[in-house]
Design an enzyme around this catalytic site. Sequence first.
Site, PDB file in Angstrom:
ATOM      1  N   THR A 230       0.816  -1.219   0.000  1.00 37.80           N
ATOM      2  CA  THR A 230       0.000   0.000   0.000  1.00 37.80           C
ATOM      3  C   THR A 230       0.849   1.269   0.000  1.00 37.80           C
ATOM      4  O   THR A 230       2.022   1.237   0.394  1.00 37.80           O
ATOM      5  CB  THR A 230      -0.881   0.023   1.267  1.00 37.80           C
ATOM      6  OG1 THR A 230      -1.813   1.093   1.190  1.00 37.80           O
ATOM      7  CG2 THR A 230      -0.057   0.222   2.531  1.00 37.80           C
ATOM      8  N   ARG A 240       4.210   8.175   9.234  1.00 42.61           N
ATOM      9  CA  ARG A 240       3.130   7.316   9.736  1.00 42.61           C
ATOM     10  C   ARG A 240       3.224   5.924   9.093  1.00 42.61           C
ATOM     11  O   ARG A 240       3.399   5.786   7.893  1.00 42.61           O
ATOM     12  CB  ARG A 240       1.777   7.957   9.431  1.00 42.61           C
ATOM     13  CG  ARG A 240       0.567   7.119   9.872  1.00 42.61           C
ATOM     14  CD  ARG A 240      -0.016   6.342   8.714  1.00 42.61           C
ATOM     15  NE  ARG A 240      -1.291   5.702   9.043  1.00 42.61           N
ATOM     16  CZ  ARG A 240      -1.886   4.796   8.286  1.00 42.61           C
ATOM     17  NH1 ARG A 240      -1.325   4.418   7.161  1.00 42.61           N
ATOM     18  NH2 ARG A 240      -3.028   4.260   8.630  1.00 42.61           N
ATOM     19  N   VAL A 241       3.091   4.906   9.920  1.00 44.04           N
ATOM     20  CA  VAL A 241       3.073   3.537   9.423  1.00 44.04           C
ATOM     21  C   VAL A 241       1.689   2.959   9.676  1.00 44.04           C
ATOM     22  O   VAL A 241       1.156   3.080  10.779  1.00 44.04           O
ATOM     23  CB  VAL A 241       4.151   2.680  10.134  1.00 44.04           C
ATOM     24  CG1 VAL A 241       4.023   1.213   9.741  1.00 44.04           C
ATOM     25  CG2 VAL A 241       5.548   3.202   9.811  1.00 44.04           C
ATOM     26  N   GLY A 242       1.117   2.344   8.668  1.00 43.65           N
ATOM     27  CA  GLY A 242      -0.211   1.756   8.829  1.00 43.65           C
ATOM     28  C   GLY A 242      -0.147   0.295   9.233  1.00 43.65           C
ATOM     29  O   GLY A 242       0.878  -0.198   9.712  1.00 43.65           O
ATOM     30  N   ASP A 243      -1.233  -0.391   9.012  1.00 41.45           N
ATOM     31  CA  ASP A 243      -1.318  -1.806   9.396  1.00 41.45           C
ATOM     32  C   ASP A 243      -0.649  -2.739   8.388  1.00 41.45           C
ATOM     33  O   ASP A 243      -0.246  -3.847   8.741  1.00 41.45           O
ATOM     34  CB  ASP A 243      -2.793  -2.214   9.514  1.00 41.45           C
ATOM     35  CG  ASP A 243      -3.539  -2.008   8.193  1.00 41.45           C
ATOM     36  OD1 ASP A 243      -3.428  -0.907   7.614  1.00 41.45           O
ATOM     37  OD2 ASP A 243      -4.218  -2.945   7.735  1.00 41.45           O
ATOM     38  N   THR A 263      -7.650  -4.162   4.528  1.00 36.08           N
ATOM     39  CA  THR A 263      -7.493  -2.822   3.982  1.00 36.08           C
ATOM     40  C   THR A 263      -8.411  -1.909   4.795  1.00 36.08           C
ATOM     41  O   THR A 263      -9.276  -2.375   5.523  1.00 36.08           O
ATOM     42  CB  THR A 263      -7.896  -2.735   2.492  1.00 36.08           C
ATOM     43  OG1 THR A 263      -9.296  -2.975   2.383  1.00 36.08           O
ATOM     44  CG2 THR A 263      -7.176  -3.751   1.650  1.00 36.08           C
ATOM     45  N   GLY A 266      -5.879   1.804   8.921  1.00 41.56           N
ATOM     46  CA  GLY A 266      -4.916   0.914   9.547  1.00 41.56           C
ATOM     47  C   GLY A 266      -4.856   1.005  11.060  1.00 41.56           C
ATOM     48  O   GLY A 266      -4.530   0.026  11.736  1.00 41.56           O
TER      49      GLY A 266
HETATM   50  N1  ASP Z   1      -4.687   0.120   5.508  1.00 44.48           N
HETATM   51  C1  ASP Z   1      -3.985   1.170   4.868  1.00 44.48           C
HETATM   52  C2  ASP Z   1      -3.298   2.002   5.897  1.00 44.48           C
HETATM   53  O1  ASP Z   1      -3.887   2.279   6.923  1.00 44.48           O
HETATM   54  C3  ASP Z   1      -4.804   2.079   4.028  1.00 44.48           C
HETATM   55  C4  ASP Z   1      -5.912   1.484   3.242  1.00 44.48           C
HETATM   56  O2  ASP Z   1      -6.068   0.273   3.170  1.00 44.48           O
HETATM   57  O3  ASP Z   1      -6.675   2.234   2.654  1.00 44.48           O
HETATM   58  O4  ASP Z   1      -2.206   2.426   5.659  1.00 44.48           O
END
Ligand code: ASP
Length: 358
Positions: A230, A240-243, A263, A266
């Site tokens: 992603t 920033r780090v997401g999931d 998705t 996150g």
């Molecule tokens: N899960 C992703 C994040 O939080 C973003 C997304 O799936 O839209 O970075």
Amino acid sequence: MKNAISRRKFFYKTVGISAGALVLPTIAGFKFQEKSGGIKPMIITSHANDLGQKAMETGWEILRNGGSAVDAIEKAANVIELDPEDTSVGYGGLPNERGVVQLDASYMDGKTYSAGAVACLENIKTPASVAKLVMQHTDHVLLVGAGALEFAKAWGFQEENILTEKARKIWLRWKEEMSPTDDWGAPEHIQNLQKKESYWRDFPDIEHHYGTTNVLAIDMNGDIAGCTTTSGLSFKLNGRVGDSPIIGAGLYVDNEVGAAGATGRGEDVIKSCASYYMVLKMKEGRAPQQACEDALKMIIEHYKIVNPDYYPSEKFVAINKYGETGCATMKGNRNPQMSVMTSKGYSRYEGIIAFQGK
Ligand code: ASP
């Protein structure tokens, strides 16, 4: 607060199947396959558009020739990452608030119980491939920022500008709307016409305003692998780090059970360890579809005390080792879909909106 909770419109559709049934019914477009022997090979992605189909066809070529799930998901994910038109993943992904594209990706191999990931990776078009190398060639799981870039370059990846003109223009438009009072503000004569997120209306062809892709596969040997890649939330804070690169959050794979990916926002997925939770649920005997819904329900339950009307934007996908599939989203106007490729060909499976706010 108590009243608010009981008044909450709680719309939860359950799938009427019992775990262990040999032939499962077709519900909401899902084909539940026979468990004996299972469906293999197979590959799925949460991208349910034409690009998702192209990715599946690429991954399928590897699987049908006896290739591993680990290799198939990489090539499939690369198709999506390398497409400059897709603004949610890899090259062409929308940047952070500073206009810098920072990519996250994770990889997991169920056969060897190994995992790799990169976060905040800049200037490299295919973070899934870098995550795969972290998994296969280091004793670590997660590399971030400058270290991840250094690692990628050491493996021969080329540093490139991955901010496309399209993504740059969207970012500029967003920035312009951030304030009506300074130089970045919109021209005075249209200020009153401004509405939050109107920048999307200037780019009607954009399918994903945010997004991620999960690719999960089972190969001919029955080995399971998955990756999640992603550009993260659009205009996120720098760093920033997401999931997506967090094993257990944006991705989890267990050869004995199946695989799951997430998705959506996150932050919710990290706190709930949602992908691990889905795999755990499948291990307990829940079908992939049920596991996706279980995870969504679990997240809502956690927020209930603070805000009973909060329904985050997650979409979950899951497969089990029998090749059964699941897909569910928290809310929305249309049912979530995902791309699936088996020996029967390509299909788009329609999942379920498990919860609906009022
Ligand atoms: N899960 C992703 C994040 O939080 C973003 C997304 O799936 O839209 O970075």
